[in-house]
Write a protein that holds these residues in place. Structure first.
Motif, PDB file in Angstrom:
ATOM      1  N   LEU A 142       0.829  -1.201   0.000  1.00 36.87           N
ATOM      2  CA  LEU A 142       0.000   0.000   0.000  1.00 36.87           C
ATOM      3  C   LEU A 142       0.864   1.251   0.000  1.00 36.87           C
ATOM      4  CD1 LEU A 142      -2.769   1.393   0.275  1.00 36.87           C
ATOM      5  CD2 LEU A 142      -2.554   1.136   2.754  1.00 36.87           C
ATOM      6  N   LEU A 143       1.900   1.260   0.842  1.00 32.23           N
ATOM      7  CA  LEU A 143       2.776   2.425   0.908  1.00 32.23           C
ATOM      8  C   LEU A 143       3.525   2.624  -0.410  1.00 32.23           C
ATOM      9  CD1 LEU A 143       4.012   4.692   2.682  1.00 32.23           C
ATOM     10  CD2 LEU A 143       5.854   3.079   3.218  1.00 32.23           C
ATOM     11  N   THR A 144       4.044   1.535  -0.974  1.00 31.82           N
ATOM     12  CA  THR A 144       4.789   1.638  -2.227  1.00 31.82           C
ATOM     13  C   THR A 144       3.904   2.146  -3.355  1.00 31.82           C
ATOM     14  OG1 THR A 144       6.215  -0.205  -1.541  1.00 31.82           O
ATOM     15  CG2 THR A 144       6.197   0.366  -3.881  1.00 31.82           C
ATOM     16  N   ALA A 145       2.689   1.597  -3.438  1.00 34.40           N
ATOM     17  CA  ALA A 145       1.769   2.040  -4.480  1.00 34.40           C
ATOM     18  C   ALA A 145       1.406   3.504  -4.303  1.00 34.40           C
ATOM     19  CB  ALA A 145       0.510   1.168  -4.471  1.00 34.40           C
ATOM     20  N   TYR A 146       1.254   3.931  -3.062  1.00 32.10           N
ATOM     21  CA  TYR A 146       0.878   5.319  -2.832  1.00 32.10           C
ATOM     22  C   TYR A 146       2.036   6.274  -3.124  1.00 32.10           C
ATOM     23  CZ  TYR A 146      -1.392   9.389  -0.943  1.00 32.10           C
ATOM     24  OH  TYR A 146      -1.948  10.628  -0.813  1.00 32.10           O
ATOM     25  N   VAL A 147       3.250   5.898  -2.711  1.00 28.94           N
ATOM     26  CA  VAL A 147       4.414   6.734  -3.025  1.00 28.94           C
ATOM     27  C   VAL A 147       4.578   6.842  -4.541  1.00 28.94           C
ATOM     28  CG1 VAL A 147       6.931   6.862  -2.890  1.00 28.94           C
ATOM     29  CG2 VAL A 147       5.602   6.288  -0.853  1.00 28.94           C
ATOM     30  N   PHE A 148       4.403   5.727  -5.224  1.00 25.69           N
ATOM     31  CA  PHE A 148       4.481   5.742  -6.686  1.00 25.69           C
ATOM     32  C   PHE A 148       3.411   6.657  -7.270  1.00 25.69           C
ATOM     33  CE2 PHE A 148       3.330   4.115 -10.866  1.00 25.69           C
ATOM     34  CZ  PHE A 148       4.564   4.037 -11.485  1.00 25.69           C
ATOM     35  N   THR A 149       2.204   6.596  -6.701  1.00 20.15           N
ATOM     36  CA  THR A 149       1.114   7.454  -7.166  1.00 20.15           C
ATOM     37  C   THR A 149       1.455   8.922  -6.977  1.00 20.15           C
ATOM     38  OG1 THR A 149      -0.528   5.755  -6.632  1.00 20.15           O
ATOM     39  CG2 THR A 149      -1.322   8.000  -6.883  1.00 20.15           C
ATOM     40  N   VAL A 150       1.996   9.257  -5.810  1.00 18.75           N
ATOM     41  CA  VAL A 150       2.345  10.649  -5.526  1.00 18.75           C
ATOM     42  C   VAL A 150       3.409  11.155  -6.492  1.00 18.75           C
ATOM     43  CG1 VAL A 150       3.399  12.186  -3.828  1.00 18.75           C
ATOM     44  CG2 VAL A 150       1.661  10.549  -3.116  1.00 18.75           C
ATOM     45  N   VAL A 151       4.451  10.350  -6.705  1.00 24.29           N
ATOM     46  CA  VAL A 151       5.559  10.773  -7.562  1.00 24.29           C
ATOM     47  C   VAL A 151       5.092  10.974  -9.001  1.00 24.29           C
ATOM     48  CG1 VAL A 151       7.772  10.074  -8.546  1.00 24.29           C
ATOM     49  CG2 VAL A 151       7.329   9.731  -6.109  1.00 24.29           C
ATOM     50  N   VAL A 152       4.377   9.975  -9.540  1.00 16.50           N
ATOM     51  CA  VAL A 152       3.961  10.053 -10.946  1.00 16.50           C
ATOM     52  C   VAL A 152       2.914  11.141 -11.145  1.00 16.50           C
ATOM     53  CG1 VAL A 152       2.893   8.792 -12.854  1.00 16.50           C
ATOM     54  CG2 VAL A 152       4.537   7.649 -11.371  1.00 16.50           C
ATOM     55  N   PHE A 153       1.946  11.218 -10.229  1.00 21.15           N
ATOM     56  CA  PHE A 153       0.906  12.239 -10.380  1.00 21.15           C
ATOM     57  C   PHE A 153       1.496  13.644 -10.252  1.00 21.15           C
ATOM     58  CE2 PHE A 153      -2.506  14.994  -8.798  1.00 21.15           C
ATOM     59  CZ  PHE A 153      -3.469  14.772  -9.775  1.00 21.15           C
ATOM     60  N   THR A 154       2.470  13.813  -9.365  1.00 18.92           N
ATOM     61  CA  THR A 154       3.118  15.120  -9.227  1.00 18.92           C
ATOM     62  C   THR A 154       3.854  15.492 -10.506  1.00 18.92           C
ATOM     63  OG1 THR A 154       3.389  14.741  -6.850  1.00 18.92           O
ATOM     64  CG2 THR A 154       4.735  16.467  -7.849  1.00 18.92           C
ATOM     65  N   TYR A 155       4.519  14.513 -11.112  1.00 22.16           N
ATOM     66  CA  TYR A 155       5.246  14.778 -12.354  1.00 22.16           C
ATOM     67  C   TYR A 155       4.275  15.118 -13.486  1.00 22.16           C
ATOM     68  CZ  TYR A 155       8.218  14.051 -16.422  1.00 22.16           C
ATOM     69  OH  TYR A 155       8.889  14.211 -17.614  1.00 22.16           O
ATOM     70  N   ILE A 156       3.179  14.355 -13.591  1.00 15.41           N
ATOM     71  CA  ILE A 156       2.185  14.638 -14.633  1.00 15.41           C
ATOM     72  C   ILE A 156       1.540  16.004 -14.395  1.00 15.41           C
ATOM     73  CG2 ILE A 156      -0.024  13.891 -15.606  1.00 15.41           C
ATOM     74  CD1 ILE A 156       0.801  11.026 -15.064  1.00 15.41           C
ATOM     75  N   SER A 157       1.296  16.339 -13.145  1.00 10.90           N
ATOM     76  CA  SER A 157       0.739  17.657 -12.828  1.00 10.90           C
ATOM     77  C   SER A 157       1.678  18.768 -13.268  1.00 10.90           C
ATOM     78  CB  SER A 157       0.467  17.766 -11.327  1.00 10.90           C
ATOM     79  OG  SER A 157      -0.458  16.793 -10.897  1.00 10.90           O
ATOM     80  N   ALA A 158       2.977  18.564 -13.069  1.00  9.95           N
ATOM     81  CA  ALA A 158       3.956  19.556 -13.523  1.00  9.95           C
ATOM     82  C   ALA A 158       3.915  19.709 -15.041  1.00  9.95           C
ATOM     83  CB  ALA A 158       5.357  19.154 -13.061  1.00  9.95           C
ATOM     84  N   LEU A 159       3.769  18.597 -15.756  1.00  6.96           N
ATOM     85  CA  LEU A 159       3.670  18.661 -17.215  1.00  6.96           C
ATOM     86  C   LEU A 159       2.435  19.447 -17.650  1.00  6.96           C
ATOM     87  CD1 LEU A 159       4.629  15.007 -18.251  1.00  6.96           C
ATOM     88  CD2 LEU A 159       5.990  17.068 -18.623  1.00  6.96           C
ATOM     89  N   VAL A 160       1.290  19.120 -17.045  1.00 11.82           N
ATOM     90  CA  VAL A 160       0.045  19.811 -17.409  1.00 11.82           C
ATOM     91  C   VAL A 160       0.126  21.283 -17.049  1.00 11.82           C
ATOM     92  CG1 VAL A 160      -2.435  19.909 -16.985  1.00 11.82           C
ATOM     93  CG2 VAL A 160      -1.296  17.696 -17.180  1.00 11.82           C
ATOM     94  N   PHE A 161       0.632  21.577 -15.862  1.00 17.11           N
ATOM     95  CA  PHE A 161       0.757  22.967 -15.422  1.00 17.11           C
ATOM     96  C   PHE A 161       1.666  23.746 -16.361  1.00 17.11           C
ATOM     97  CE2 PHE A 161       2.568  26.361 -12.781  1.00 17.11           C
ATOM     98  CZ  PHE A 161       1.403  26.917 -12.262  1.00 17.11           C
ATOM     99  N   TYR A 162       2.766  23.146 -16.752  1.00  9.43           N
ATOM    100  CA  TYR A 162       3.706  23.802 -17.659  1.00  9.43           C
ATOM    101  C   TYR A 162       3.070  24.048 -19.026  1.00  9.43           C
ATOM    102  CZ  TYR A 162       7.861  24.453 -20.565  1.00  9.43           C
ATOM    103  OH  TYR A 162       8.784  24.947 -21.455  1.00  9.43           O
ATOM    104  N   ASP A 163       2.347  23.063 -19.536  1.00  6.38           N
ATOM    105  CA  ASP A 163       1.761  23.179 -20.859  1.00  6.38           C
ATOM    106  C   ASP A 163       0.675  24.253 -20.902  1.00  6.38           C
ATOM    107  OD1 ASP A 163       1.700  21.914 -23.598  1.00  6.38           O
ATOM    108  OD2 ASP A 163      -0.407  21.670 -23.060  1.00  6.38           O
ATOM    109  N   TYR A 164      -0.111  24.363 -19.844  1.00  6.58           N
ATOM    110  CA  TYR A 164      -1.221  25.307 -19.835  1.00  6.58           C
ATOM    111  C   TYR A 164      -0.815  26.700 -19.362  1.00  6.58           C
ATOM    112  CZ  TYR A 164      -4.915  21.999 -20.963  1.00  6.58           C
ATOM    113  OH  TYR A 164      -5.715  21.108 -21.621  1.00  6.58           O
ATOM    114  N   GLU A 165       0.105  26.772 -18.425  1.00  8.88           N
ATOM    115  CA  GLU A 165       0.424  28.049 -17.794  1.00  8.88           C
ATOM    116  C   GLU A 165       1.539  28.825 -18.485  1.00  8.88           C
ATOM    117  OE1 GLU A 165      -0.893  29.526 -14.938  1.00  8.88           O
ATOM    118  OE2 GLU A 165      -2.467  28.005 -14.849  1.00  8.88           O
ATOM    119  N   LEU A 166       2.403  28.136 -19.209  1.00 14.99           N
ATOM    120  CA  LEU A 166       3.553  28.813 -19.803  1.00 14.99           C
ATOM    121  C   LEU A 166       3.175  29.996 -20.695  1.00 14.99           C
ATOM    122  CD1 LEU A 166       6.635  28.826 -20.058  1.00 14.99           C
ATOM    123  CD2 LEU A 166       6.388  27.325 -22.046  1.00 14.99           C
ATOM    124  N   PRO A 167       2.153  29.887 -21.551  1.00 12.61           N
ATOM    125  CA  PRO A 167       1.852  31.034 -22.420  1.00 12.61           C
ATOM    126  C   PRO A 167       1.237  32.225 -21.692  1.00 12.61           C
ATOM    127  CG  PRO A 167       0.982  28.973 -23.326  1.00 12.61           C
ATOM    128  CD  PRO A 167       1.343  28.712 -21.902  1.00 12.61           C
TER     129      PRO A 167
END
Length: 226
Positions: free
Chosen positions: A134-159
């Motif tokens: 459970l802990l491993t899956a959740y840490v993995f979820t946090v890391v990947v979701f945070t990275y994807i959020s950074a991608l989305v934020f960068y793509d939408y907010e940069l302009p």
């Protein structure tokens, strides 16, 4: 009967590993498209990778559907996975419809959700203990979701966001929000504001799970020592 169950489990694990690998490839393609791609149109490489990965997900669904004993039950229980596996962006472009960059990126991220679920499942297989899984899956979820959020934020907010000066700033913004500390970069777009709410919520969910893990791992040994 045991041999059949063993074969089904082996098939499930093999398909899961293939889906996880395909998901990593898709994540790399999305990262390249967002950080270094043309902001006016999607690159043929990205569209090609997404189409192939979606085909892998669709083949996985139909192979497991054919192997299922209760096909009707399997279909309806896994229907969301099927819907996330369809290459909507490719189909729209082939039909002549050209969505805007912002809309197209959201549509293009849908198969990545399917890949993310596959990677979480495979990560859970690698850990035997239930609490550690459970802990491993959740840490993995946090890391990947945070990275994807950074991608989305960068793509939408940069302009439109004058305080955002590169993907490094977007990644820093995402990690500061998931740790509930906050950042000086404030979202301007609606999508950015949504992720600005989701990230701290995900971060706050981590603390009770981490506490449960610590109690599970160290409380028995402490009792034994006493």
């Amino acid at each position: 009967m045991p041999q059949t169950l063993f074969s089904q489990d082996r098939l499930s694990r093999t398909l899961g590993a293939v889906k996880a690998l395909a998901g990593l490839v898709l994540l790399a393609a999305v990262s390249w498209e967002v950080i270094g791609g043309d902001r006016l149109r999607f690159s043929p490489l990205f569209l090609g990778v997404q189409f192939i990965v979606c085909l892998i997900f669709l083949c996985d669904f139909f192979v497991r559907w054919a192997a299922a004993e209760r096909k009707g039950r399997f279909f309806f229980r896994n229907l969301p996975f099927l819907l996330l596996s369809v290459p909507y962006l490719n189909l729209m472009l082939w039909s002549g419809a050209e969505p805007s960059r912002s809309v197209g990126m959201l549509i293009g991220l849908m198969p990545l959700l399917r890949a993310f679920l596959a990677m979480v499942i495979v990560t859970g297989w690698l850990v035997g203990n239930k609490v550690r899984r459970l802990l491993t899956a959740y840490v993995f979820t946090v890391v990947v979701f945070t990275y994807i959020s950074a991608l989305v934020f960068y793509d939408y907010e940069l302009p439109v966001n004058p305080k955002l000066h590169g993907f490094g700033n977007a990644l820093w913004w995402a990690w500061m929000n998931v740790t509930t500390v906050g950042a000086e970069i404030f979202p301007v777009t609606a999508v950015g504001k949504v992720f600005c709410v989701l990230l701290p919520s995900l971060g706050m969910m981590f603390f009770p799970i981490f506490t449960t893990y610590v109690l599970q791992e160290y409380a028995p040994s402490k009792t034994k020592d006493e």
